[in-house]
Design a protein around this motif. Sequence first.
Motif, PDB file in Angstrom:
ATOM      1  N   ALA A 169       0.847  -1.193   0.000  1.00  0.00           N
ATOM      2  CA  ALA A 169       0.000   0.000   0.000  1.00  0.00           C
ATOM      3  C   ALA A 169       0.881   1.242   0.000  1.00  0.00           C
ATOM      4  CB  ALA A 169      -0.910   0.006   1.221  1.00  0.00           C
ATOM      5  N   LEU A 170       0.468   2.221  -0.782  1.00  0.00           N
ATOM      6  CA  LEU A 170       1.102   3.540  -0.811  1.00  0.00           C
ATOM      7  C   LEU A 170       0.082   4.500  -0.220  1.00  0.00           C
ATOM      8  CD1 LEU A 170       3.857   4.481  -2.031  1.00  0.00           C
ATOM      9  CD2 LEU A 170       2.607   5.152  -4.075  1.00  0.00           C
ATOM     10  N   LEU A 171       0.409   5.127   0.915  1.00  0.00           N
ATOM     11  CA  LEU A 171      -0.571   5.901   1.672  1.00  0.00           C
ATOM     12  C   LEU A 171      -0.168   7.367   1.697  1.00  0.00           C
ATOM     13  CD1 LEU A 171      -1.032   3.390   4.625  1.00  0.00           C
ATOM     14  CD2 LEU A 171      -2.287   3.508   2.460  1.00  0.00           C
ATOM     15  N   VAL A 172      -1.108   8.227   1.336  1.00  0.00           N
ATOM     16  CA  VAL A 172      -0.828   9.640   1.101  1.00  0.00           C
ATOM     17  C   VAL A 172      -1.580  10.505   2.102  1.00  0.00           C
ATOM     18  CG1 VAL A 172      -0.863  11.480  -0.621  1.00  0.00           C
ATOM     19  CG2 VAL A 172      -0.681   9.099  -1.370  1.00  0.00           C
ATOM     20  N   ALA A 173      -0.890  11.505   2.668  1.00  0.00           N
ATOM     21  CA  ALA A 173      -1.554  12.445   3.581  1.00  0.00           C
ATOM     22  C   ALA A 173      -0.740  13.727   3.677  1.00  0.00           C
ATOM     23  CB  ALA A 173      -1.714  11.836   4.975  1.00  0.00           C
ATOM     24  N   ALA A 174      -1.441  14.824   3.921  1.00  0.00           N
ATOM     25  CA  ALA A 174      -0.761  16.066   4.272  1.00  0.00           C
ATOM     26  C   ALA A 174      -0.168  15.922   5.668  1.00  0.00           C
ATOM     27  CB  ALA A 174      -1.739  17.236   4.226  1.00  0.00           C
ATOM     28  N   ASP A 175       0.728  16.833   6.036  1.00  0.00           N
ATOM     29  CA  ASP A 175       1.355  16.778   7.355  1.00  0.00           C
ATOM     30  C   ASP A 175       0.419  17.212   8.475  1.00  0.00           C
ATOM     31  OD1 ASP A 175       3.561  16.041   5.931  1.00  0.00           O
ATOM     32  OD2 ASP A 175       4.858  17.663   6.639  1.00  0.00           O
ATOM     33  N   GLU A 176      -0.763  17.702   8.110  1.00  0.00           N
ATOM     34  CA  GLU A 176      -1.754  18.128   9.086  1.00  0.00           C
ATOM     35  C   GLU A 176      -3.136  17.873   8.499  1.00  0.00           C
ATOM     36  OE1 GLU A 176      -1.344  22.470   9.352  1.00  0.00           O
ATOM     37  OE2 GLU A 176      -2.866  22.594   7.771  1.00  0.00           O
ATOM     38  N   GLY A 177      -4.162  18.040   9.326  1.00  0.00           N
ATOM     39  CA  GLY A 177      -5.525  17.932   8.827  1.00  0.00           C
ATOM     40  C   GLY A 177      -6.265  16.744   9.389  1.00  0.00           C
ATOM     41  N   PRO A 178      -7.581  16.713   9.201  1.00  0.00           N
ATOM     42  CA  PRO A 178      -8.415  15.705   9.851  1.00  0.00           C
ATOM     43  C   PRO A 178      -8.275  14.296   9.310  1.00  0.00           C
ATOM     44  CG  PRO A 178      -9.737  17.089   8.383  1.00  0.00           C
ATOM     45  CD  PRO A 178      -8.383  17.714   8.457  1.00  0.00           C
ATOM     46  N   THR A 179      -7.652  14.113   8.124  1.00  0.00           N
ATOM     47  CA  THR A 179      -7.521  12.761   7.594  1.00  0.00           C
ATOM     48  C   THR A 179      -6.197  12.107   7.969  1.00  0.00           C
ATOM     49  OG1 THR A 179      -6.536  13.413   5.466  1.00  0.00           O
ATOM     50  CG2 THR A 179      -8.953  13.435   5.622  1.00  0.00           C
ATOM     51  N   LEU A 180      -5.285  12.852   8.587  1.00  0.00           N
ATOM     52  CA  LEU A 180      -3.980  12.278   8.924  1.00  0.00           C
ATOM     53  C   LEU A 180      -4.086  11.132   9.930  1.00  0.00           C
ATOM     54  CD1 LEU A 180      -0.912  12.175   8.802  1.00  0.00           C
ATOM     55  CD2 LEU A 180      -0.838  14.109  10.414  1.00  0.00           C
ATOM     56  N   PRO A 181      -4.828  11.255  11.038  1.00  0.00           N
ATOM     57  CA  PRO A 181      -4.874  10.137  11.989  1.00  0.00           C
ATOM     58  C   PRO A 181      -5.367   8.836  11.358  1.00  0.00           C
ATOM     59  CG  PRO A 181      -5.738  12.137  13.004  1.00  0.00           C
ATOM     60  CD  PRO A 181      -5.562  12.442  11.554  1.00  0.00           C
ATOM     61  N   GLY A 182      -6.369   8.924  10.488  1.00  0.00           N
ATOM     62  CA  GLY A 182      -6.878   7.713   9.841  1.00  0.00           C
ATOM     63  C   GLY A 182      -5.850   7.077   8.922  1.00  0.00           C
ATOM     64  N   THR A 183      -5.052   7.904   8.255  1.00  0.00           N
ATOM     65  CA  THR A 183      -4.021   7.375   7.364  1.00  0.00           C
ATOM     66  C   THR A 183      -2.934   6.676   8.168  1.00  0.00           C
ATOM     67  OG1 THR A 183      -4.454   9.248   5.887  1.00  0.00           O
ATOM     68  CG2 THR A 183      -2.486   7.946   5.452  1.00  0.00           C
ATOM     69  N   VAL A 184      -2.551   7.259   9.295  1.00  0.00           N
ATOM     70  CA  VAL A 184      -1.552   6.632  10.165  1.00  0.00           C
ATOM     71  C   VAL A 184      -2.075   5.301  10.698  1.00  0.00           C
ATOM     72  CG1 VAL A 184      -0.291   6.878  12.339  1.00  0.00           C
ATOM     73  CG2 VAL A 184      -0.492   8.839  10.781  1.00  0.00           C
ATOM     74  N   ALA A 185      -3.332   5.280  11.099  1.00  0.00           N
ATOM     75  CA  ALA A 185      -3.920   4.037  11.607  1.00  0.00           C
ATOM     76  C   ALA A 185      -3.955   2.965  10.523  1.00  0.00           C
ATOM     77  CB  ALA A 185      -5.332   4.310  12.132  1.00  0.00           C
ATOM     78  N   LEU A 186      -4.220   3.377   9.288  1.00  0.00           N
ATOM     79  CA  LEU A 186      -4.240   2.417   8.182  1.00  0.00           C
ATOM     80  C   LEU A 186      -2.841   1.853   7.933  1.00  0.00           C
ATOM     81  CD1 LEU A 186      -5.703   0.989   5.891  1.00  0.00           C
ATOM     82  CD2 LEU A 186      -5.411   3.052   4.501  1.00  0.00           C
ATOM     83  N   ALA A 187      -1.814   2.703   8.016  1.00  0.00           N
ATOM     84  CA  ALA A 187      -0.441   2.213   7.842  1.00  0.00           C
ATOM     85  C   ALA A 187      -0.102   1.167   8.889  1.00  0.00           C
ATOM     86  CB  ALA A 187       0.536   3.388   7.903  1.00  0.00           C
ATOM     87  N   ARG A 188      -0.508   1.424  10.110  1.00  0.00           N
ATOM     88  CA  ARG A 188      -0.239   0.451  11.188  1.00  0.00           C
ATOM     89  C   ARG A 188      -0.992  -0.857  10.946  1.00  0.00           C
ATOM     90  NH1 ARG A 188      -1.007   5.171  15.535  1.00  0.00           N
ATOM     91  NH2 ARG A 188       1.158   5.919  15.656  1.00  0.00           N
ATOM     92  N   ARG A 189      -2.200  -0.745  10.436  1.00  0.00           N
ATOM     93  CA  ARG A 189      -2.974  -1.960  10.151  1.00  0.00           C
ATOM     94  C   ARG A 189      -2.321  -2.773   9.044  1.00  0.00           C
ATOM     95  NH1 ARG A 189      -9.499  -2.309   8.843  1.00  0.00           N
ATOM     96  NH2 ARG A 189      -9.504  -4.471   8.081  1.00  0.00           N
ATOM     97  N   VAL A 190      -1.854  -2.087   8.005  1.00  0.00           N
ATOM     98  CA  VAL A 190      -1.228  -2.779   6.875  1.00  0.00           C
ATOM     99  C   VAL A 190       0.050  -3.484   7.324  1.00  0.00           C
ATOM    100  CG1 VAL A 190      -0.046  -2.415   4.668  1.00  0.00           C
ATOM    101  CG2 VAL A 190      -2.247  -1.308   5.102  1.00  0.00           C
TER     102      VAL A 190
END
Length: 344
Positions: free
Chosen positions: A253-274
């Motif tokens: 998986a290649l996971l994309v997020a800005a360094d801030e903002g409301p979608t960052l926590p979900g992206t980090v959680a997805l990376a940990r799940r993967v």
Amino acid sequence: MTTMMRSEIAEQPAALRATLDALLPRVGEVAALAGQTRQLIFIARGTSDNAAVYGRYLIEARAGRMSSLAAPSIATTYKRKLDLTGVLAVALSQSGKTEEIVETLAWARDCGAGTVAITNGGEHSPLAETAHLALCTQAGEEKAVPATKTYTTQLAALAVLALGLGAEVDARDLDRVPDAVEQLIADPGDVDTVVEGLAEVSGVVVSGRGMAFSTALETALKLKEACYLHAMGLSYADLLHGPIAVVDERTPALLVAADEGPTLPGTVALARRVTGAGASAYGVGGGAELAAASTASLNGPALPEWVAPMGLIVPAQILTEALARRRGIDPDSPRGLNKVTQTE
């Protein structure tokens, strides 16, 4: 040997500066045209359609106007007239010559919409001449088939459009974009490790959400067209609704997020799940949090979320060019593709 694609990636800071210099003085023209409209539709295909996804999220989240992506076949194939009174139709085309997009914008105008063209084709291109207002980007000639600088300058034009629509943002953030892109070109992150991680796989899932979703879609498109990978671009919300089952040790998986903002926590959680499931997760942006949760990572821009996509795509472009060469593919001329695509 330096590819044309790599050279054009390096031209993006100058192209962004020129585009912003040309278009920021026109915010008032956008405001005047948009004053009587209540919602937007975006008309585009391919890379331009991915840019439009950024425009949709930006304008809904920061300007408070409902936006949607048009289906050009309603105009060109079904030839159905709609009441577009109070609608601002925004058509995006790198060349300004794609007949389907020109025809759909003309249809929107005939249906009562205000019309805007965003194109690198110049003010005399068919698309620009069809629109009430043309926002012409200043990317210069782009020779490599995979779009790079024409895409980032489209995002800049959409940011100017958002300002004209009254977006609740700090316009001064745009001044920081070219320098941030320049820094990413100089230091895109751990490209070599990510290239090796993708070199022998046949597929990859690319995911982001919100403002970063456009970057995920555009990255997936680039990996398809230049590297011949089966790349799936998804919102991470959609990914979690079933497709995450395809992510395994052979499908990273290649996971994309800005360094801030409301979608960052979900992206980090997805990376940990993967990574917790034994698969590789490669971060693009997301700052230290996403980097720590990922197998390896590419840098993101030190920019607010609303302008971050103009920088986020750059390390992904650099990755695509390097991966294509690693896989023995000429990224400048992928098989079966032309610079201008006409759709029946």
